[in-house]
Design a protein around this motif. Structure first.
Motif, short mmCIF file in Angstrom:
data_model
loop_
_atom_site.label_atom_id
_atom_site.label_comp_id
_atom_site.label_asym_id
_atom_site.label_seq_id
_atom_site.Cartn_x
_atom_site.Cartn_y
_atom_site.Cartn_z
N UNK A 260 -19.14 -60.07 -6.29
CA UNK A 260 -19.87 -58.98 -5.63
C UNK A 260 -21.31 -59.40 -5.32
N UNK A 261 -21.83 -58.92 -4.21
CA UNK A 261 -23.13 -59.40 -3.74
C UNK A 261 -24.25 -59.16 -4.74
N UNK A 262 -24.26 -58.02 -5.39
CA UNK A 262 -25.37 -57.71 -6.28
C UNK A 262 -25.39 -58.57 -7.54
N UNK A 263 -24.31 -59.27 -7.83
CA UNK A 263 -24.28 -60.12 -9.02
C UNK A 263 -25.33 -61.22 -8.94
N UNK A 264 -25.46 -61.85 -7.77
CA UNK A 264 -26.41 -62.96 -7.67
C UNK A 264 -27.08 -63.08 -6.30
N UNK A 265 -27.01 -62.00 -5.48
CA UNK A 265 -27.55 -62.13 -4.13
C UNK A 265 -27.93 -60.77 -3.55
N UNK A 266 -28.44 -59.85 -4.37
CA UNK A 266 -28.77 -58.51 -3.89
C UNK A 266 -29.89 -58.57 -2.85
N UNK A 267 -29.72 -57.81 -1.75
CA UNK A 267 -30.71 -57.78 -0.67
C UNK A 267 -31.73 -56.67 -0.89
N UNK A 268 -32.92 -56.87 -0.36
CA UNK A 268 -33.93 -55.81 -0.36
C UNK A 268 -33.52 -54.72 0.62
N UNK A 273 -28.26 -56.45 6.61
CA UNK A 273 -26.87 -56.92 6.59
C UNK A 273 -26.26 -56.95 5.19
N UNK A 274 -26.79 -56.15 4.28
CA UNK A 274 -26.20 -56.11 2.95
C UNK A 274 -24.78 -55.54 3.02
N UNK A 275 -23.93 -56.03 2.12
CA UNK A 275 -22.57 -55.49 2.04
C UNK A 275 -22.62 -54.10 1.41
N UNK A 276 -21.48 -53.44 1.38
CA UNK A 276 -21.40 -52.16 0.68
C UNK A 276 -21.79 -52.41 -0.78
N UNK A 277 -22.73 -51.65 -1.27
CA UNK A 277 -23.27 -51.82 -2.62
C UNK A 277 -23.87 -53.22 -2.82
N UNK A 278 -24.50 -53.73 -1.75
CA UNK A 278 -25.13 -55.05 -1.85
C UNK A 278 -26.64 -55.00 -1.89
N UNK A 279 -27.22 -53.78 -1.87
CA UNK A 279 -28.67 -53.63 -1.88
C UNK A 279 -29.18 -53.59 -3.32
N UNK A 280 -30.33 -54.21 -3.54
CA UNK A 280 -30.90 -54.37 -4.89
C UNK A 280 -31.09 -53.03 -5.60
N UNK A 287 -33.38 -60.35 -6.35
CA UNK A 287 -33.59 -59.66 -5.09
C UNK A 287 -33.93 -60.69 -4.03
N UNK A 288 -33.25 -60.60 -2.88
CA UNK A 288 -33.54 -61.50 -1.76
C UNK A 288 -34.07 -60.70 -0.58
N UNK A 289 -35.08 -61.25 0.05
CA UNK A 289 -35.67 -60.63 1.23
C UNK A 289 -35.08 -61.30 2.47
N UNK A 290 -33.77 -61.22 2.56
CA UNK A 290 -33.04 -61.96 3.59
C UNK A 290 -33.48 -61.52 4.99
N UNK A 291 -33.80 -62.51 5.83
CA UNK A 291 -34.20 -62.25 7.20
C UNK A 291 -35.67 -61.97 7.40
N UNK A 292 -36.44 -61.97 6.31
CA UNK A 292 -37.87 -61.64 6.44
C UNK A 292 -38.63 -62.70 7.23
N UNK A 293 -38.09 -63.92 7.27
CA UNK A 293 -38.79 -65.01 7.96
C UNK A 293 -38.36 -65.16 9.42
N UNK A 294 -37.37 -64.37 9.85
CA UNK A 294 -36.89 -64.49 11.24
C UNK A 294 -37.11 -63.22 12.04
N UNK A 295 -37.48 -62.13 11.38
CA UNK A 295 -37.72 -60.86 12.06
C UNK A 295 -39.22 -60.67 12.25
N UNK A 296 -39.69 -60.63 13.51
CA UNK A 296 -41.14 -60.51 13.74
C UNK A 296 -41.74 -59.20 13.22
#
Length: 318
Positions: A260-268, A273-280, A287-296
């Motif tokens: 499950x995503x939150x086990x080791x890859x929970x998104x802020x 694009x977090x999965x169902x129940x994938x948000x921190x 906690x990962x700030x996925x996409x923070x470096x590509x979204x202006x």
């Protein structure tokens, strides 16, 4: 089958007559050459042994660990303050559990990338870490835009322990969500697992993955870094290459455990694009700030600061 035969001796050609004295001299020469050869081999063996012993002592002196944490930093794009916060977060976690950190810079692999997107640097970085720490059992790659928020949880108790992994493994689950026809194997056992990661709502995401040391790991990294994939111009570079590899190479799929995503890859909450129940949620390991470096519209440093301050506050309180 035919074999080449030595040319027949012409019976009319007289053989060269060797004198007994010359024969004795020849035997002495051969004996001397054999002694010299044996001496050279012995010297070579001793030098090799001493060299390997020295190398081994260096390896032991630098320490060994069950887990090496691999973080690839792009120092040219982010402030030194941001980079130092990431390093401090990783160092605290490693010191708590006896792990080793391997910090690499994207620029270290510019030549290997050969004009491919810089996000590909994670692959040679993990390979580099494996070469630097050949006795480590696992390599934990964690994206730099992430914080370890619950440092009391070891990777062993949280993921790697056999019974724990058995309870977490998602079986008969689409490898690439939401509806890939290729699914994880139902009969996979923890002992067979060499690669552990999660998916978000769209892809396999290697921003947080565990890879076990061994022949499979080297094969997998070499396959993933195949020049054909790097030059194919996948929309999401190494991520879409990984989607392809896992779906169409059963050798790799047979070693993969999805958790499950939150086990080791929970998104802020700002990562869409977090999965169902994938948000921190509070208490999650990462906690990962996925996409923070590509979204202006987003800023990695601003997003991370409140979570870093919360982590630092917990650190002070013990």
């Amino acid at each position: 089958m035919q074999f080449a035969l030595p040319p027949r001796r012409n019976p009319h050609t007289s053989s060269y007559a060797r004198s007994p004295r010359l024969s004795l001299q020849r035997r002495k020469q051969l004996k001397a050459a054999a002694i010299l050869g044996l001496a050279l081999v012995t010297i070579f063996f001793l030098l090799t042994y001493l060299s390997s012993s020295s190398a081994a002592s260096i390896s032991v002196s630098t320490g060994t660990s069950s887990v090496v944490i691999v973080t690839v930093l792009d120092r040219a794009r982010f402030s030194d303050d941001y980079v130092q916060k990431i390093i401090k977060n990783r160092e605290d976690y490693a010191s708590r559990h006896g792990y080793i950190n391997f910090f690499a810079s994207v620029s270290d692999y510019d030549a290997a990338l050969d004009n491919a997107p810089r996000s590909w640097a994670i692959v040679p970085a993990i390979r580099h870490a494996m070469a630097s720490h050949p006795r480590a059992a696992y390599f934990f790659h964690l994206d730099p835009h992430a914080l370890i928020m619950n440092p009391s949880k070891s990777l062993e108790s949280h993921v790697l322990e056999k019974n724990r992994l058995q309870s977490l493994m998602l079986k008969e689950t689409p490898v690439v969500p939401p509806d890939s026809i290729i699914k994880t194997f139902s009969h996979l056992k923890p002992d067979d697992v060499d690669l552990i990661m999660s998916t978000d709502s769209e892809d396999l995401n290697p921003g947080s993955l565990l890879l076990r040391q061994g022949e499979f790991a080297r094969f997998f990294l070499d396959l993933w870094f195949e020049p054909l994939y790097r030059k194919y111009n996948f929309q999401k570079a190494e991520m879409h290459a990984l989607d392809h590899i896992i779906q169409w190479h059963p050798t790799v799929l047979a070693r993969l455990a999805l958790v499950p995503q939150r086990i080791m890859n929970a998104y802020s909450k700002d990562s869409s694009t977090a999965s169902v129940d994938g948000t921190y949620k509070d208490g999650d390991l990462i906690i990962r700030f996925f996409g923070c470096d590509s979204d202006p519209k987003r800023n990695c440093e601003k997003e991370m600061d409140p979570y870093y301050n919360l982590w630092a506050k917990k650190l002070k309180s013990g």
